[in-house]
Design an enzyme around this catalytic site. Structure first.
Site: not given
Length: 231
Positions: A27, A44-45, A74-76, A95, A97, A120, A171, A229
């Site tokens: 994530g 990353s990591g 991050s790799s993303d 992102h 999982h 909502d 994914h 609201y």
């Protein structure tokens, strides 16, 4: 540079394990500074338990180059970068999982709007992308992941401001919002409605989508031009 934004991104990333949205180092969260043309993203990591604001990486939206930071982003990162380019209304991206949203993604299923918790936050069915092609996977994979998200929204005529989340086939989920904190909030709700949706489908396999009138009422009273609201 961008010390406040780095702290915001750090806090948003640290919220992921607190809300059981990630396992291990899975994530990532980012947030954008559009005036400077950069975004800040998790390295990353790096384990969440030792991560600091100084570990956050600053990346150019235009070039994808690291502007500031000693660690690899991050790799993303290419996916985040493309989404910031394609969806100018968003200020933060997440992102994960997360378990139940990822189940829907792995099944290649969109999450239908069947109740007001969903309505909502998400104005309709949360889409799942198509499968990525071999060429996309073997090419610029993370960049193409962003492309398949954008393609899904364009083909289905979905407004990213009204649908702050998506499932990438096989994914997992991406969510976004006005800033990093808001993006995490939407990721939490996405996981919750994914969880509810699995049980709804088990109890009532032929359950139709909720009434459009009720969907409109719940979404628009929070997000519409005449929203009432909240404070």
């Amino acid at each position: 540079m961008l010390e406040d934004l780095k702290r915001q991104v750090l806090e948003a990333n640290l919220a992921l394990p607190k809300h059981n949205l990630v396992t291990l180092t899975w994530g990532n969260v980012s947030a954008v500074d559009r005036e400077r043309g950069v975004f800040v993203i998790k390295p990353s990591g790096v384990d969440y338990s030792v991560m600091t604001a100084d570990d956050m990486v600053v990346v150019s939206i235009e070039t994808g180059e690291v502007v500031e930071g000693t660690k690899k982003p991050s790799s993303d990162t290419p996916t985040h970068r493309l989404l910031y380019q394609a969806f100018p209304s968003i200020g933060g991206i997440v992102h994960t999982h997360s378990r139940h949203a990822t189940i829907w993604a792995q099944a290649g299923q969109s999450i239908p709007a069947t109740g007001t918790t969903h309505a909502d936050y998400f104005y309709g069915t949360i889409p799942c992308t198509r499968k990525m092609t071999d060429a996309e996977i073997n090419g610029e994979y993370e960049w193409e992941t962003g492309n398949v998200i954008v393609e899904t929204f364009e083909k289905q005529g979905i407004d990213a401001a009204q649908m702050p989340g998506v499932l990438v086939h096989s994914h997992g989920p991406f969510a976004w919002g006005k800033n990093a904190e808001d993006a995490v909030h939407n990721a939490i709700v996405l996981e919750e409605v994914a969880y509810m949706g699995i049980f709804c489908r088990q109890l009532a396999p032929q359950l139709p989508d909720m009434q459009q009138t009720l969907l409109d009422k719940h979404y628009l009273r929070k997000h519409g031009a005449k929203a009432y609201y909240g404070q």
